[in-house]
Design an enzyme around this catalytic site. Structure first.
Site, PDB file in Angstrom:
ATOM      1  CB  SER A  35      42.433   0.520  60.997  1.00 21.05           C
ATOM      2  OG  SER A  35      41.456   1.529  61.055  1.00 21.05           O
ATOM      3  CG  HIS A  73      43.442   3.724  65.187  1.00 21.43           C
ATOM      4  ND1 HIS A  73      42.727   2.555  65.396  1.00 21.43           N
ATOM      5  CD2 HIS A  73      43.433   3.937  63.844  1.00 21.43           C
ATOM      6  CE1 HIS A  73      42.289   2.093  64.229  1.00 21.43           C
ATOM      7  NE2 HIS A  73      42.706   2.905  63.281  1.00 21.43           N
TER       8      HIS A  73
END
Length: 319
Positions: free
Chosen positions: A143, A296
């Site tokens: 991320s 994610h």
């Protein structure tokens, strides 16, 4: 392993102040949080000296004989060096190399800096490699950490052996709508003067119903010197920096990394859309893309697949 399981070890060690027992499995309070002063804010003109965990292979001779470069692991927004300890241990053992998990600026035990953008984040990691590892390294990030890894590769290819970006792409892209909400929730909790983690957990429930995510966010908690709940992350700084975290301030006409690069994306995540693949190729012409059926939180949702793809990539001879 779920995100909840990945964060629970840290939660047990940290969130245990009032002899309280939450009505949740394995979430029991028994000891006090540290009351060390929160990190001091420093000027961002110089690199921040990052705190880290080091994972060594079982045999000291393994590193000498390994053809795998040291691995630097970078967490995402509101994460820390504690998040990926299990996969770091596996990499150290199975790849026979040293693995470093860093706390990025404004996170964990690392100092706070007034600015939080990819230039500063990359500068800190570059300084760590230059002064601690002192040789080209594999940069692996998730991320926000993935964009930091990409930034280091583009800025300082001389210190990067290869790059692994997990569920992020070299594009300007809005953060998920939950991210600003989480930052604001933690800021509100810090201002409330709460004196137990149980109360913080309950207040956080007004913003996020998912127990796993609440537990992950609370791994950042610590008691301030006055006995109230605070957080290790620099919340005010991060709140002002969300636009910078969403952007990617490089131009593929001028910036390119020609070394080996692996992108791993969660197919149920929006951070690496198909439309971004040509842009990835312009910045990183030797990239490989692997998909994992996950959201994610790829590393904690599918750790076995994640480790498999990373180890295959690093063991494959590169041209």
């Amino acid at each position: 392993m779920s995100l909840y399981q990945a964060s629970m070890h840290s939660v047990r060690n940290l969130l245990i102040s009032s002899r309280c027992t939450l009505n949740l499995p394995t979430f029991t309070c028994a000891r006090s949080l540290s009351t060390r002063p929160l990190r001091q804010t420093v000027s961002s003109e110089q690199p921040v000296k990052l705190e880290y965990l080091q994972f060594d292979p079982p045999s000291p001779d393994s590193v000498k004989n390994s053809n795998i470069a040291p691995i630097v692991v970078l967490h995402g927004l509101l994460g820390s060096k504690q998040n990926n300890r299990n996969v770091c241990r596996r990499f150290a053992k199975e790849l026979e190399t040293t693995v470093y998990a860093l706390d990025l600026r404004n996170h964990g035990d690392s100092p706070h800096a007034r600015t939080h953008d990819y230039k500063g984040l990359a500068l800190d990691v570059e300084h760590f490699i230059d002064t601690t590892i002192k040789q080209p390294s594999v940069i692996l990030g998730h991320s926000m950490g993935a964009k930091t890894a990409m930034a280091v590769a583009l800025r300082r290819p001389d210190i990067v052996d290869s790059t692994i970006a997990v569920d992020n792409a070299p594009i300007d892209a809005a953060l998920g709508s939950d991210i600003p909400k989480y930052v604001q929730a933690l800021r509100n909790i810090e201002r409330m003067g709460l004196r137990s983690i149980k109360d913080a957990f309950e207040v956080l429930g007004k913003y996020e119903k998912n127990v796993e995510i609440r537990n992950f966010l609370l791994t950042n908690a610590k008691f301030k010197s006055d006995g109230t709940v605070g957080f290790r992350v620099a919340l005010d700084i991060l709140a002002r920096a969300l636009d910078h975290i969403a952007e990617f301030p490089f131009n593929s006409r001028d910036d390119r990394f020609i070394g080996p690069t692996l992108f791993i994306r969660g197919t149920r995540s929006h951070y690496v859309p198909d439309e971004a693949i040509p842009t990835i190729g312009r910045f990183f012409p030797k990239f490989v893309l692997k998909d994992i059926d996950a959201g994610h939180w790829v590393i904690s949702e599918k750790p076995a697949e994640f480790v498999k793809y990373v180890e295959e990539f690093l063991r494959t001879p590169q041209e």
